[in-house]
Design an enzyme around this catalytic site. Structure first.
Site, short mmCIF file in Angstrom:
data_model
loop_
_atom_site.label_atom_id
_atom_site.label_comp_id
_atom_site.label_asym_id
_atom_site.label_seq_id
_atom_site.Cartn_x
_atom_site.Cartn_y
_atom_site.Cartn_z
N ASP A 1 -1.13 -5.62 3.12
CA ASP A 1 -0.55 -4.41 4.15
C ASP A 1 -1.45 -4.26 5.21
O ASP A 1 -1.02 -4.29 6.44
CB ASP A 1 -0.32 -3.27 3.41
CG ASP A 1 -1.50 -2.63 2.63
OD1 ASP A 1 -2.67 -3.31 2.54
OD2 ASP A 1 -1.29 -1.45 1.70
N HIS B 1 -3.30 -5.49 -4.61
CA HIS B 1 -4.17 -5.06 -5.71
C HIS B 1 -3.48 -4.94 -7.04
O HIS B 1 -4.03 -4.87 -8.21
CB HIS B 1 -5.00 -4.13 -5.79
CG HIS B 1 -6.23 -4.27 -4.51
ND1 HIS B 1 -6.77 -5.19 -4.22
CD2 HIS B 1 -6.23 -3.04 -3.62
CE1 HIS B 1 -7.55 -4.65 -2.94
NE2 HIS B 1 -7.03 -3.76 -2.65
#
Length: 713
Positions: free
Chosen positions: A468, A313
């Protein structure tokens, strides 16, 4: 051509330096002429820095002679070096980030007027004059140097040295962490310094950098210590890099997926205002260099592929020259909450992305920049996610992959492609976006300069990688429908793989592409897991592990309820403003009762995530526990019972983002598929306590009632 018929600027004759019984530099001789660049080459520990520090005054030689312009001198400290017109530009540049170019150039040597006051006008005029000689394109005289590119910062450091009449310049890896454009800028500066008659010692790992920067000769000083480096020759290997918020981790695996080596480098977060969270992308490059330095001790000549994982993000804004415009706005930055609400109010965003537009996502950050930082907005040429900026440094390519791109609010998640309509709604188009590949596909090859620097072969492929959590899913083998893991890290994640696209934005579940083709995943995310436990541990002045270790057998929930919303919540509340609370406190609430309430509150929040995933039709057949919190037996028994689901604890080992990234690097290099992403061996299985099921159902009901009571306060 350099004229070497006259007297050298510097002669180091038969220099030796020892530390105790270790011979660091052993009878080295080297000279330097005016207008010449001499490269001092070698791996870490080769002795190049030790040798040159005796010239800069940081170390004193044990034997040998130092001659400057033909005269023997003694250099006992940096002041002696400066008296001989020797200046050093360190890799860190030693600049004061909050000061402008002129203030840095004259730091500690400020110009004053006739009244004894600092003469800022004259300092700026002199800075403009020297920069005009060295870098005529430099224009940013009035901004703090932390707003400059790496090449521009190098210009300031070089100008500081040259202004004070340096004749001998020592440059320590001047292009470390610089992109191709900035490296060329430094090369041009060095050529200008050569033309002005300066002699330059260039300390480098990479012979290609020395060649590019204008070397006339090169020297290999020898070994800094007698120890032998370990090598893993003959084994095919793969590297995984996981860019986390607090550090970058690298892992080296063999073709059998056994871990050969690990390395890490710390990172810090800047919080310049309430709700803001930022990092300098140049710090990611520095951390990656540290990790490669450490991994290279194992020999990297057999590496075939590299995979990337990273926090999602983040908004990394680049101009047309690929220079960073401002610090990256991170995933946990909430400044764009109003912009997120505005975008989420447009039904198109949920329909195409399958997700709520959360304040932490990338698109609302760009809308915020457009509104509040129009000067940066006007110069945005590319928007990259954090790990993809690392990829740009590794390969020179602007590329992302599906799992990370799905967290931007610009991806049509079903079609696995950028949406022109969503981009247009935020004032952007495809030209601002990187290309897209699947996480297991090749995104580019490692730049030759980096291959040479750390001893990798040419043509090492760099995989698309994953966000991740998706990379962690590959690492623990959660790549098929029915498989799931719960991660008890700073935040908490309940992650499930899906073989189809099943969005339900109203549940605040994240529905993203997985890092593998034709696969999606769903996540329920809570913002404080171990973070909540650590907060409570600090509150009561105790160690978190001790608090959980003293709990004994699993207890039914008490009257005290903890709501773990210390900084807002994602699933299922989607609220940046909600805050945590204790309810039901009584005289009987002691430290252990408080610890149990905190663990129960986090677990009940995870149960909310499980219920939200179930509402979309996602099933959990296997639940693995990973992350630091999984070391608590009490917490694992609590999760198994509250979710009424057996919890599997893998054998000791690293199955996180770096391992998953390495697996993706292996896939990209060999063409292997999801079959190599197997589940880890299970050390034990924690079964639910059936006798406490009803008590935990009732406890969860009290948790939900307390949640309803406080969420609008």
């Amino acid at each position: 051509m350099v004229d070497r018929t006259g007297t050298p600027l510097v002669e180091l004759r038969d220099i030796s330096i020892s530390f105790g019984g270790i011979k660091a530099v052993d009878h080295v001789t080297v000279d330097l002429y005016p207008g010449e660049v001499v490269g001092l080459l070698g791996h870490n520990g080769a002795g190049k820095s030790t040798l040159i520090k005796c010239l800069s005054g940081a170390y004193q030689k044990d034997a040998g002679q130092i001659l400057i312009n033909g005269q023997e001198v003694e250099i006992k400290d940096p002041r002696d070096a400066r008296a001989q017109n020797i200046e050093t530009i360190y890799q860190t540049l030693a600049l004061a980030d909050n000061l402008d170019a002129a203030s840095n150039l004259f730091l500690g040597r400020e110009l004053v007027n006739s009244f004894g006051f600092v003469d800022e006008s004259k300092m700026e005029a002199e800075t403009r004059k020297i920069m005009g000689r060295l870098n005529p394109n430099f224009r940013k005289f009035s901004v703090p140097v932390n707003m400059l590119s790496g090449g521009q910062r190098q210009s300031v450091a070089i100008a500081r040295a040259v202004y004070f009449n340096a004749k001998i310049l020592i440059m320590d890896e001047p292009t470390a962490a610089l992109g191709p454009h900035e490296t060329q800028m430094v090369a041009e500066l060095i050529q200008e310094l050569k033309a002005q008659g300066l002699g330059i010692f260039l300390i480098e790992h990479d012979i290609h950098n020395v060649m590019k920067l204008g070397r006339d000769r090169r020297r290999h000083p020898g070994h800094d210590h007698p120890g032998q480096e370990t090598r893993a020759s003959g084994r095919v290997m793969y590297i995984g890099l996981d860019l986390g918020t607090s550090g970058l981790k690298g892992i080296l695996i063999g073709e059998d997926q056994a871990v050969i080596a690990e390395a890490s480098a710390p990172l810090t977060v800047q919080r310049p205002a309430e709700g803001w969270s930022e990092q300098a992308p140049s710090d990611w490059i520095s951390a990656a260099e540290t990790v490669f330095d450490k991994l290279s001790r194992n020999g990297l000549g057999a590496v075939r592929g590299i995979g990337l994982s990273g926090h999602m993000h983040g908004a990394t804004l680049l101009d047309a020259a690929d220079e960073v415009l401002r610090p990256c706005i991170l995933w946990n930055d909430t400044r764009s909450h109003a912009e997120a609400a505005g975008l989420d109010g447009d039904p198109m965003f949920r329909r195409l992305t399958g997700n709520i537009v959360f304040p932490g996502f990338t698109a609302p950050k760009l809308v915020w920049v457009r509104k509040h930082e129009p000067g940066f907005w006007d110069r945005v040429a590319k928007v990259l996610l954090p790990k993809d900026y690392l990829r740009l440094w590794l390969t020179g390519e602007h590329v992302s992959e599906m799992s990370d791109a799905a967290g931007t609010s610009w991806l049509d998640t079903a079609r696995r492609d950028w949406s022109d309509d969503l981009l247009r709604a935020t004032g952007l188009d495809r030209s601002h976006m990187p290309g897209l590949v699947e996480g297991s596909e090749v995104s580019g090859t490692l730049r030759e300069a980096l291959s040479a620097r750390w001893g990798l072969p040419k043509g090492v492929v760099v995989a698309g990688g994953g966000g991740d959590n998706a990379a962690s899913g590959v690492g623990v083998g959660v790549v098929r429908a029915g498989e799931a893991f719960v991660s008890l890290g700073t935040s908490g994640v309940l992650f499930a793989a899906n073989d189809g696209y099943r969005p339900d934005p109203a549940t605040a579940v994240h529905t993203f592409c997985h890092a593998l083709p034709d696969t999606w995943h769903q996540m329920g995310v809570i913002l404080a897991a171990t973070d909540a436990l650590n907060w409570y541990a600090a509150l009561v002045g105790a160690d978190a592990a001790k608090l959980t270790g003293e709990l004994g057998a699993l207890h039914p929930p008490g009257k005290t309820v903890f709501l773990p919303y210390l900084g807002g919540e994602r699933t299922p509340l989607n609220s940046a403003s909600v805050r945590g609370a204790f309810t039901g406190l009584e005289h009987a609430t002691d430290r252990q009762a408080g610890t149990r309430a905190v663990l129960e509150g986090v677990t009940f929040a995870i149960r909310d995530c499980r219920d939200a995933l179930a509402a979309t039709g996602t099933r959990l057949e296997h639940l693995l526990a990973v992350g630091g919190g999984s070391r608590s037996d009490y917490w694992l028994r609590l999760i198994a019972t509250a979710l009424d689901c057996p919890v599997q604890l893998p054998v000791a080992g690293d199955f996180g983002g770096a391992f998953g990234a390495a697996r993706l690097g292996l896939m990209a290099a060999t063409g292997a598929g999801a079959g190599i992403a197997t589940l880890p061996k299970i050390a034990r299985v924690i079964e639910p306590d059936a006798a406490l099921k009803d008590a935990f159902d009732a406890g969860h009901a009290r948790f939900r009632a307390a949640q309803t009571a406080i969420k609008d306060l």
